[in-house]
Design a protein around this motif. Structure first.
Motif, PDB file in Angstrom:
ATOM      1  N   GLU A 285       4.391 -12.520 -33.193  1.00 56.90           N
ATOM      2  CA  GLU A 285       3.579 -13.532 -32.519  1.00 56.90           C
ATOM      3  C   GLU A 285       4.259 -14.057 -31.257  1.00 56.90           C
ATOM      4  O   GLU A 285       3.587 -14.375 -30.281  1.00 56.90           O
ATOM      5  CB  GLU A 285       3.289 -14.694 -33.479  1.00 56.90           C
ATOM      6  N   ILE A 286       5.579 -14.182 -31.288  1.00 61.71           N
ATOM      7  CA  ILE A 286       6.324 -14.653 -30.120  1.00 61.71           C
ATOM      8  C   ILE A 286       7.381 -13.614 -29.775  1.00 61.71           C
ATOM      9  O   ILE A 286       8.178 -13.217 -30.626  1.00 61.71           O
ATOM     10  CB  ILE A 286       6.992 -16.016 -30.388  1.00 61.71           C
ATOM     11  N   VAL A 287       7.373 -13.174 -28.517  1.00 60.48           N
ATOM     12  CA  VAL A 287       8.353 -12.198 -28.034  1.00 60.48           C
ATOM     13  C   VAL A 287       9.011 -12.773 -26.790  1.00 60.48           C
ATOM     14  O   VAL A 287       8.344 -13.002 -25.773  1.00 60.48           O
ATOM     15  CB  VAL A 287       7.694 -10.842 -27.703  1.00 60.48           C
ATOM     16  N   ARG A 288      10.327 -13.012 -26.884  1.00 58.15           N
ATOM     17  CA  ARG A 288      11.093 -13.475 -25.728  1.00 58.15           C
ATOM     18  C   ARG A 288      12.248 -12.512 -25.483  1.00 58.15           C
ATOM     19  O   ARG A 288      13.239 -12.501 -26.211  1.00 58.15           O
ATOM     20  CB  ARG A 288      11.624 -14.895 -25.946  1.00 58.15           C
ATOM     21  N   LEU A 289      12.086 -11.702 -24.439  1.00 56.25           N
ATOM     22  CA  LEU A 289      13.135 -10.781 -24.001  1.00 56.25           C
ATOM     23  C   LEU A 289      13.601 -11.144 -22.594  1.00 56.25           C
ATOM     24  O   LEU A 289      14.302 -10.354 -21.948  1.00 56.25           O
ATOM     25  CB  LEU A 289      12.612  -9.341 -24.018  1.00 56.25           C
ATOM     26  N   ASP A 290      13.210 -12.316 -22.128  1.00 58.95           N
ATOM     27  CA  ASP A 290      13.475 -12.708 -20.750  1.00 58.95           C
ATOM     28  C   ASP A 290      14.947 -13.041 -20.513  1.00 58.95           C
ATOM     29  O   ASP A 290      15.705 -13.297 -21.430  1.00 58.95           O
ATOM     30  CB  ASP A 290      12.609 -13.916 -20.375  1.00 58.95           C
ATOM     31  N   ARG A 291      15.316 -12.989 -19.227  1.00 62.17           N
ATOM     32  CA  ARG A 291      16.658 -13.365 -18.774  1.00 62.17           C
ATOM     33  C   ARG A 291      17.738 -12.477 -19.382  1.00 62.17           C
ATOM     34  O   ARG A 291      18.721 -12.940 -19.942  1.00 62.17           O
ATOM     35  CB  ARG A 291      16.915 -14.856 -19.048  1.00 62.17           C
ATOM     36  N   ASN A 292      17.504 -11.169 -19.278  1.00 58.43           N
ATOM     37  CA  ASN A 292      18.472 -10.159 -19.662  1.00 58.43           C
ATOM     38  C   ASN A 292      18.617  -9.184 -18.496  1.00 58.43           C
ATOM     39  O   ASN A 292      18.332  -9.546 -17.349  1.00 58.43           O
ATOM     40  CB  ASN A 292      18.019  -9.449 -20.944  1.00 58.43           C
ATOM     41  N   PHE A 536      16.122 -24.830 -17.848  1.00 58.84           N
ATOM     42  CA  PHE A 536      16.313 -23.627 -17.036  1.00 58.84           C
ATOM     43  C   PHE A 536      15.914 -22.345 -17.759  1.00 58.84           C
ATOM     44  O   PHE A 536      15.739 -21.301 -17.128  1.00 58.84           O
ATOM     45  CB  PHE A 536      17.774 -23.532 -16.574  1.00 58.84           C
ATOM     46  N   ILE A 537      15.770 -22.387 -19.068  1.00 59.98           N
ATOM     47  CA  ILE A 537      15.299 -21.203 -19.796  1.00 59.98           C
ATOM     48  C   ILE A 537      13.891 -21.412 -20.336  1.00 59.98           C
ATOM     49  O   ILE A 537      13.454 -20.722 -21.255  1.00 59.98           O
ATOM     50  CB  ILE A 537      16.266 -20.815 -20.932  1.00 59.98           C
TER      51      ILE A 537
END
Length: 635
Positions: A285-292, A536-537
């Motif tokens: 339901e929630i996918v956070r792959l950001d800031r990599n 910031f995130i």
């Protein structure tokens, strides 16, 4: 002598009478002791005798030994920590005297819940002696040092929550021995090293939160001889954000048997492609792959994740075409910003996401004219498509979405704005650095660089009362009472909305919290939420104040209850748009016996408690001495 012992036993606050057999005696293990029983953690008074390790029949010594181990382990904790609760004393029994934060069954400790108690020190290896322990929550204390490997001895542990302490060093491999564990929250500490592969042995795990530490290395995957995270097919939550994890996300990490709903890997150093196996975990339901530093094309099967409501792929190095999100109709929040996608025409799926509240695609190389239907999506609040190659005429439609607050299209190629003449400024529109704004004589507000707009931040309103005038160290509650609230920051990691000004949203959170505290029977009079902001995130952060009921300050039991609920995810704002969160408590300096404005006035009660428990301890010592004398007398 018998009468004296009877009187002492009757007076002792550390003794407990029972007519039933002590729990734990096994049928067939030996002849039962007869007569009335008085049980202590160190032995049993029965049939006119004090039965200790030396005098109990063989089948009874086991229970006395276990009680002694329990007492010794808790005494070790007491001496390792500063500022323990007032009724933790050398002369008392932790189970019989109901030490604050300790729960027992059959003279064995089954839970230790001491969240926000102001403790400081380390966690000694003696904790490993409490082998009946099922719940350990020490969140929001100043506990430092490494997490002892003896934690792996607690084979019956179902909940291990150590949020917001100061633990450092590696997470011990022995944590993989806790095969009954369902909740593991070690977030917001200073743990270093890699994620132990042995966590893959925790087959019952529901919640895994290792976020906001200093963990490094790759995400462990099983290889036939070594376990890995891919074995956690029953786990619903992978929260690994805000670490320094690196390396590729291995193809074998995901499989179709997994039942994950939250995958949070944000703000790490992960690299390489997004594995196509992620598209097999259709429960997400929630996918956070950001800031990599992820690269390559987004897998073509990504839109198999039709249950996804929040999707963050921003701030990576992804290439290829903008991902196809067709069919992902549950999406509320999409952020694909700051990637290296190839130039792509405005995708048709934009106008099909009927639940969309937030669309962020800065620096994604979009080209073409925006469809007017985008701005009529019923729940749309925020659109950021700045720094692209969007051209043609802008049409935000004659009937834009009522909650629409911001449309940021700066630095594009827009040459015309259909509603330019009758634009009412109800929507924050930004067209700076577009051709429409470079023509001479254009003075429209949307062509000016947006100033920092000062708005009145949200705060829970007064509850039909006149705000009181409180002394400087007290805080007025929404119910207009002066008190010492329990305070901290609650951070929602993936809310489904972006508005910071919609009071209806935050009033609903207030009502959810109050309903929860009331239903849980916690001593809460009111709660206050203040100053929502995005960090910031992109977490939504609010200040939370929880006010005590009936007294100006919470006692220890009240604080433990509130802090436990917020650290252990007992409060669950499911299906509300707030989604998963973390809470970081501030020190509560107003507990009885602590120094400070709220604690100082309770110092006299501390003396009384200490004297009372010391007296109980003296009675226990007398009983032990008399029992020894009695044993030495002839029958």
């Amino acid at each position: 002598m018998h009468k004296l012992l009877a009187v002492l036993v009757k007076q002792s606050p550390t003794a407990r009478k029972t007519e039933a057999e002590p729990m734990g005696w096994q049928a067939g293990a030996g002849p039962p002791l007869s007569g009335p029983t008085v049980r202590f953690s160190h032995g049993i008074w029965r049939s006119g005798r004090w039965r200790t390790k030396e005098t109990l029949p063989k089948f009874g010594r086991k229970i006395a030994n276990k009680g002694r181990q329990t007492c010794d382990a808790l005494m070790a904790l007491m001496h390792a920590w500063q500022d323990t609760p007032l009724n933790w004393n050398d002369g008392s029994d932790p189970c019989i005297d109901n030490w604050v934060g300790i729960a027992c069954a059959n003279s064995r400790v089954t839970s230790i819940i001491l969240s926000s108690m102001g403790l400081s020190g380390g966690l000694p290896g003696d904790i490993g002696q409490l082998t009946e322990l099922q719940i350990l929550n020490l969140s929001y204390n100043k506990l430092t040092g490494s997490l002892t490997t003896a934690i792996g001895n607690l084979k019956k542990l179902t909940t291990l929550v150590l949020v917001g302490c100061g633990f450092n060093g590696p997470i011990p491999n022995s944590i993989g021995n806790l095969e009954r564990l369902r909740y593991l929250s070690l977030n917001t500490n200073n743990f270093t090293g890699s994620i132990p592969p042995t966590i893959g042995n925790l087959k019952s795990l529901y919640w895994l939160d290792l976020s906001q530490n200093n963990l490094t290395g790759s995400l462990p995957v099983s290889n036939g001889t070594t376990p890995g995270l891919d074995m956690l097919i029953n786990t619903k939550h992978f929260h690994f954000g805000n670490n320094q994890l690196d390396g590729d996300i291995q193809f074998r990490l995901f499989n179709s048997r997994m039942t994950l709903i939250h995958l949070l890997f944000e703000n790490n150093r992960l690299k390489g492609p997004i594995p196509s196996t992620l598209g097999l975990v259709k429960s997400l339901e929630i996918v956070r792959l950001d800031r990599n530093a992820l690269s390559g094309d987004v897998p073509s099967n990504f839109n198999n994740l039709t249950n996804a409501t929040e999707l963050y792929l921003s701030n990576n190095q992804l290439t290829g075409p903008v991902p196809n999100l067709t069919g992902m109709n549950s999406l509320n929040y999409v952020d694909l910003s700051n990637n290296d996608f190839e130039q792509t025409k405005i995708p048709s799926w934009l106008t099909t996401l009927q639940s969309l509240t937030t669309l962020k695609m800065r620096y994604t190389n979009l080209a073409g004219e925006l469809p007017a239907a985008l701005f009529s999506l019923l729940h749309l609040q925020n659109v950021d498509l700045s720094y692209n190659r969007i051209d043609g005429s802008l049409n935000i439609s004659s009937n834009p979405s009522p909650p629409l607050e911001l449309v940021d299209l700066r630095s594009n190629l827009i040459a015309d704005f259909k509603q330019q003449r009758d634009y009412s400024h109800t929507i924050g529109l930004i067209l700076v650095d577009n051709p429409i704004c470079t023509e001479s004589g254009v003075t429209d507000r949307f062509c000016s660089r947006p100033a920092n707009i000062i708005t009145t931040p949200y705060s829970t309103p007064w509850n039909n009362c006149v705000p009181p005038s409180c002394s400087p160290d007290l805080t007025p509650s929404p119910n207009c009472q002066c008190a010492y609230p329990f305070t901290g920051l609650i951070s929602f990691k993936a809310p489904s909305f972006s508005s910071l000004t919609n009071a209806t949203i935050y009033n609903s959170l207030h009502d959810l919290l109050m309903t929860f505290f009331r239903d849980a029977g916690l001593p809460v009079d009111s709660v206050s939420l203040k100053n929502p902001s995005r960090n910031f995130i992109d977490y939504l952060v609010l200040r939370l104040e929880v006010f005590p009921s009936g007294e100006p300050n919470f006692n220890r039991t009240g604080i433990i209850g509130v802090a436990f609920a917020l650290s252990n995810q007992t409060f669950k704002p499911l299906k509300t748009g707030f989604n998963t969160y973390t809470f970081m408590a501030e020190n509560y300096n107003f507990l009885p016996g602590l120094s400070g404005p709220g604690g100082a006035k309770h110092k006299s009660s501390k003396t009384g408690i200490i004297i009372g428990h010391a007296a109980g301890g003296c009675v226990l010592v007398v009983l032990l001495i008399l029992a020894g004398i009695y044993r030495s007398m002839p029958n």
